[in-house]
Enzyme design. Structure first.
Site, PDB file in Angstrom:
ATOM      1  N   HIS A   1      -1.382  -0.147  -9.916  1.00 40.00           N
ATOM      2  CA  HIS A   1      -2.095  -1.055  -8.983  1.00 40.00           C
ATOM      3  C   HIS A   1      -2.603  -2.301  -9.713  1.00 40.00           C
ATOM      4  O   HIS A   1      -3.784  -2.637  -9.665  1.00 40.00           O
ATOM      5  CB  HIS A   1      -3.246  -0.325  -8.273  1.00 40.00           C
TER       6      HIS A   1
ATOM      7  N   ARG B   1       0.856  -1.186   0.000  1.00 39.43           N
ATOM      8  CA  ARG B   1       0.000   0.000   0.000  1.00 39.43           C
ATOM      9  C   ARG B   1       0.892   1.236   0.000  1.00 39.43           C
ATOM     10  O   ARG B   1       1.966   1.242   0.627  1.00 39.43           O
ATOM     11  CB  ARG B   1      -0.897   0.033   1.251  1.00 39.43           C
TER      12      ARG B   1
END
Ligand code: NAP
Length: 308
Positions: free
Chosen positions: A271, A223
């Site tokens: 991502h 993250r």
């Protein structure tokens, strides 16, 4: 009949059939829909960006079954009183192992020099062996353990770190604050597979980046907030970090003006390291509903206090 609400803003075409097959395989008589009156819903298949954000009307709901591995966008939701399960999907894990292995090998083998350096100069020198490279995997959960094991099978000197001490074949495991510096010190590459929690925010910062071997590579499919962006940019500019491959960011999509896009030592991927795969994830959802109906403990229950 078990009423299952699908609350995600995409994927219905793929997940609808996959979930129905999984329910049938698990012997579950489910009515799966995208809309129900809240007070008749038994289970919610959930993503935080879907239509349901206030869980208070779901008074009969036995569990909220997330489709995402990371839960930082739901774990703090005060309206959520039902058990929350996150996704551990072997399809997602396989994808992450492939992405991490590929990017580790890219840096290990120095592939960029040959992809971009076609300049007519015959440079000698084979890369070192994997056994000569220390790779640190921060986070030894479902994804970190699988990646660490794969890298160890390629002979990298793999060190892994988690809150509790783990045992992974071929991997030197460290735990807790006391084990952190040993895990990271002198690593040629660090792979971040921690969840985003208050305890992990900015875990790679000016001090901890300084523990890595000079010129180390940072690979972040975890993250964005795990890394202090300014400290990383400074470490890239000083040469302490040789390259950063980043799949996740504090703001996504990464704004076009963000310095990571143009930095010559940063690779941005959007991502895409891995994602939940409908067929395998549907089996996990089916198994959790079966467990809920049988009064058995749910798989992959989130610890709301720990935040993951
Ligand atoms: P997981 O099974 O929950 O594993 C998390 C690991 O982090 C565990 O080993 C845990 O330690 C460790 N950890 C958590 N807090 C810690 C702390 N304060 N200090 C030390 N260790 C700590 O999660 P996962 O399924 O492996 O997924 C990891 C993360 O990957 C997710 O949270 C998500 O953010 C990210 N992800 C990214 C993508 C992508 O496409 N980029 C896809 C899927 C997932 P313990 O084992 O001791 O609990």
């Amino acid at each position: 009949m078990i009423n299952v609400l699908f609350s995600a803003n995409e994927g219905w075409e793929e997940y609808g059939p996959a979930l129905r097959i999984a329910f049938a395989k698990a012997g579950l008589d489910c009515d799966l829909r995208q809309e129900f009156p809240p007070d008749v819903v038994d289970y919610i298949v959930f993503t935080p960006n879907g239509p349901v954000t206030d869980l208070r009307p779901y008074t009969k709901t036995k569990a909220v079954l997330g489709l995402w591995a990371g839960v930082e966008a739901i774990v703090g939701n005060q309206t959520l009183t039902q058990p929350l399960c996150r996704m551990v999907d072997h399809g997602l894990t396989e994808g992450m192992v492939e992405w991490v292995t590929g990017h580790v090998l890219r840096h290990h083998l120095g592939m960029d020099a040959h992809i971009h350096g076609q300049d007519g100069v015959w440079r000698k020198g084979a890369p070192p062996l994997a056994r000569e490279r220390k790779v640190c995997v921060l986070g030894l959960g479902a994804l970190g353990q699988a990646c660490a094991a794969q890298l160890a099978s390629l002979n990298f000197e793999v060190h892994g770190w988690a809150r509790s001490l783990k045992s992974v074949a071929g991997v030197t495991c460290h735990a807790g604050e006391a084990g952190f510096d040993d895990a990271l010190s002198g690593a040629d590459m660090v792979v971040l597979l921690l969840p985003q929690t208050p305890a992990t925010t900015d875990i790679l910062n000016a001090r901890t980046l300084g523990l890595l071997a000079p010129g180390a590579a940072v690979i972040n499919p975890g993250r964005g907030p795990l890394i202090d962006d300014n400290a990383l940019l400074a470490a890239l500019d000083s040469g302490q970090i040789g390259h950063a491959t980043l799949d996740v960011f504090r703001v996504e999509p990464l704004p076009a003006e963000h310095p990571f896009w143009a930095h010559p030592k940063v690779t941005v991927t959007p991502h895409i390291a891995s994602e939940t795969r409908a067929v395998t994830a549907a089996e996990v959802i089916g198994e959790n509903i079966r467990r809920g109906e049988a009064g058995e403990p749910f798989l992959h229950l989130v610890d709301r206090d720990a935040g993951y």
